[in-house]
Design a protein around this motif. Sequence first.
Motif, mmCIF file in Angstrom:
data_model
loop_
_atom_site.group_PDB
_atom_site.id
_atom_site.type_symbol
_atom_site.label_atom_id
_atom_site.label_comp_id
_atom_site.label_asym_id
_atom_site.label_seq_id
_atom_site.Cartn_x
_atom_site.Cartn_y
_atom_site.Cartn_z
ATOM 1 N N LYS A 26 2.094 -11.861 -6.115
ATOM 2 C CA LYS A 26 1.335 -12.642 -5.011
ATOM 3 C C LYS A 26 -0.160 -12.615 -5.498
ATOM 4 O O LYS A 26 -0.621 -13.738 -5.112
ATOM 5 N N PHE A 27 -0.460 -11.723 -5.851
ATOM 6 C CA PHE A 27 -2.042 -11.565 -6.370
ATOM 7 C C PHE A 27 -2.377 -12.621 -7.414
ATOM 8 O O PHE A 27 -3.154 -13.227 -7.531
ATOM 9 N N LYS A 39 -0.657 -15.231 -8.186
ATOM 10 C CA LYS A 39 -0.767 -16.441 -7.660
ATOM 11 C C LYS A 39 -1.976 -16.860 -6.975
ATOM 12 O O LYS A 39 -2.432 -17.883 -6.938
ATOM 13 N N TYR A 40 -2.271 -15.706 -6.207
ATOM 14 C CA TYR A 40 -3.672 -16.118 -5.461
ATOM 15 C C TYR A 40 -4.844 -16.445 -6.267
ATOM 16 O O TYR A 40 -5.408 -17.452 -6.048
ATOM 17 N N GLU A 95 -4.365 -19.972 -7.905
ATOM 18 C CA GLU A 95 -4.515 -21.203 -6.880
ATOM 19 C C GLU A 95 -5.986 -21.149 -6.393
ATOM 20 O O GLU A 95 -6.683 -21.977 -6.153
ATOM 21 N N LEU A 96 -6.865 -19.779 -6.450
ATOM 22 C CA LEU A 96 -8.217 -19.512 -6.022
ATOM 23 C C LEU A 96 -8.901 -20.591 -6.991
ATOM 24 O O LEU A 96 -10.089 -21.161 -6.673
ATOM 25 N N HIS A 120 -8.934 -24.397 -6.024
ATOM 26 C CA HIS A 120 -9.467 -24.459 -4.992
ATOM 27 C C HIS A 120 -11.257 -24.214 -5.301
ATOM 28 O O HIS A 120 -12.038 -25.220 -4.863
#
Lengths: 639, 406
Positions: free
Chosen positions: B195-196, B198-199, B202-203, B206
Amino acid sequence: MYSSARGRENLYILKERNPRQPQSFRAADLIPETSSSATKTVHPHPQILSLSSTNPQYQSLYLQIFRSIVQSDKSMMGLENHEAQLYASREEMESLVLDDDDNNNNNNGNGTNPSSRSNGGANGDGSQHHHPLSPSSPFAEISTTDDDDPLLSSSSSSRHQNPSSFNSFLEPPSYADAVFRSFDGDRGKQINGHGVASTSSPSSGSDYLKVSVTDPQKEQDMNNSLVPGGNSFVTYLITTWTNLPEFNGTEFTVRRRFKDVVTLSDRLSDSYRGYFIPLRPDKSVVESQVMQKQEFVEQRRMALEKYLRKLAAHPVMRRSEELRAFLQAQGKLPLMKTTDLASRMLDGAVKLPKQLFGESVLSAAVDPDDVAQPAKGGRDLLRIFKELRQSVTEFYGTKPPVVEEDTEFLEKKKLEDFERELSNVSQQAESLVKAQQDVGETLGQLGLAFVKLTKFETEEAMFNSQKVRAADMKNVATSAVKASRLYRELNAQAVRHLDKLHEYLGVMLTVNNAYADRSNALLTVQTLLSELSNLSFRVEKLEAAASKIFGGDRSRVRKIEELKETMRVTDEAKNRAVREYERIKENNKKELERLDKERHDDFFGMLKGFVVNQAGYAEKMAGVWEAVANETSGYAKSS
Amino acid sequence: MITTQRSPTGGGGGGSQSPRSPSSQPPFLSVSVTDPAKMGNGVQAYISYKVITKTNLPEYQGSEKIVIRRYTDFVWLCDRLFEKYKGIFIPPLPEKSTVEKFRFSAEFIEMRRQALDTFVNRIALHHELQQSEDLRTFLQADEQTMERARSQDTGIFKKKPSDLMSIFRGVQSKVTDVVLGKEKPVEESNSEYDKFKKYIFELEDHLAEAQKHAYRLVKRHRELGQSLADFGKAIKLLGACEGDALGTAFSELGAKSEMLSIKLQREAHHLLMNFEEPLKDYVRAVQSIKGTITERANAFRQQCELTETIKLKEIDLNKMRLIRSEKMLDAEHEYEELKVAGQEATRRFETIVKLMNEEIVRFQDQKTQDMGRAFHEFAKGQARLANAIADAWRSLIPKLDSLSVS
């Protein structure tokens, strides 16, 4: 060309109605309502477009303008795209907005959403016009109901006749609708009172003459249609409200076709030489072929309305017999067609208005018909050539023309300078508007990027610090979107104010026409003068020859008599031509004074409107950002 | 709306940008990068900076030291730290390459100076990194020593780190492949860590988008400034044509436009330095984290491979024990060595994991601070600009009023 014109109109004809002064005549009231009728926002800039085909002298200016039209059109396209984008993502934003207090704003933003607007419901909904950002704004709100204006209700009824498919195509996603309140609110009204002075009579007081053009209908030409349906034309319902005593009534409706408008325009320019007569809409031959029929008709309807309103606002034109006949006379237009093709082609050089010849002279020298239609008579053809020769010799400078006084020449030079600078300013104004729009647009995009980021961080948050950051981001994002919206409104207003510059570019064309009238009159004087000297030379020669023969040569004496009669007539004509020239000069002068006065008012109105508007929106933006700055002040560098 | 109090900078790793408040009692180490100067000519030309260190740490030679460093020296420091402190998010450096045309523009130099200052201060403030010997070298060694150290690294083990560093500094696609395991079968599987990862990925997207718009906003401000200046000029000329009151009004408006144009340019610069640059820094930081992620993946893979090898060895060894091979002793020895190596690898991996877990907290905290400040500066700047605009135009209104009646 057409589509660019449309874009331009979208951008520049964003007029505001003013229901608080329904009685007094103001051109702003007469300007088509962009807000309630999408279809009305579309028509070409008549002064500018019509000029392209006729006056080569202004080709370069025209090209300039055209370029800027294209430019602004492009910017519109950009805007439209952006709008779509922005709105698409705004929905997204709304769905994720975390606090309720912002929903208000977002809903408000939806008021400008094209889709919701084309439903036709947006117009009546007052809440959408209310700006939630500054409930205590010092600027008054302009009510947006249009019930109290007879023009609006009547024209909106005609709008409903338009099929709705029209709307979807024509309706620009313009933000005009969003701007029901402008920063020049109350003050702007006073300004606008002057601000439209070029289209309203400064001396009118409580006089009013309002015109609307509605309800285009297709009709068959019964007289000379060989092919059924091949000779149809469109008539427009022209409604007039007035309290001018000349009209003997207060409300009239007539049906007129475009041809009638051409006749009116021709007659006016014949009768009012030297006046700054508003330019009639172009025949737009190309557009009529290329464009969708309905669209073209609507465009023309708007152009006609604009034209007639300008005429109605001109202090002299509004009281002209010609306009009155056009607006009032039932049935066929009673005005005579004044000219034929040949004379039109040679334009001013040919026209010797009938005023030049007194009745007696007319009967003696020229057939009255010939004066009415100058190019038909042989004598007049001769005159054409003479005047042409005169203009040619003048052109090559072999013969010094009657020189116009220096001061007037300087005056003209000043006007030319003014025109050049004006066109420059209007170009710069457009790029300013474009740049302002870009900033707003980019702010919006930035805001949306942060909206997404906020959403992302909120969803992924594992630590408190992330939540704090997300909240900050949301704050900034909302403010950026707000500011973007403010920029958009600001821009719509700025465009409205700066449009005055474009309007005056159009006015400058009418000025040039009026000056052309004057040079043509001068040319006529010169032609008659040289003809006169020609005649007197011939008379002298004949007299000299006759004097040699004692008792005189009968035929020669008769010839001399004839020539002398012609001289008398020509001299008379010359005197009249001089008077006509003087009259035109006087008209020029009067009009110039009027223009100076109106321009003074108009430009001050424009400047003030622009400045007040800029200041007002800047204040709002400052408010938005100051709030954010305060909330984030905890982060400020301690140093 | 936001009532949450800002949590004070957590632990020793507080991310404040360049705190230069040397108080006497607690240990401090503060650095400033100043005075960029152009050195050399032509292709050889580069910018050098004065790096001033103030400290009371006993490891340092004195309380104040000034050295001259160039960008490549900073790169050296960054590379060394990355090699030695795996698992720690090494503060990011400003981008290496830029369009040649802008390389020596005042704006670029100033932006880089500021970024280098931030970089070195972040290291100086980091509770682990500030202990680094390489940092001491960087801050204290004379120019020759520094250059030697730098060229040594370039000579001997530049190869490997440079590869890693290039990944670290932004070649994302490869990283993506490695980390998301498109080609590597050996992949750490841990839902929280996934999850990290992926975060982070994606971060970056953005942030990159936000940064792109921020940069565009800077450009738009400049363009608006330019347009205002042109508009002002044109309207002044028009004023010259008009004369009298209207002429005065026009030239007043023109003058105000030109004045605002300057304000806009200034604000655009402020926006670039205090909003766009922090955003870019954020992007770089995320990219740096991706470098760490790659390292962790490598360490994990190494650990797995070793475990695998050890298992195989054990089977071999057991076979040998059965047949009582002569090689058994050797194999046993080898096995022991491998086991040590395996333990070492596991330890390394676990250190990375542990450090990363700490670093994430620190990172999030620091970014909340950094962004908060950037947002504050952005809002302040916009408010300042809007107020300047409002004031300028408002001041014209009475003038216009008096002129219009005259």
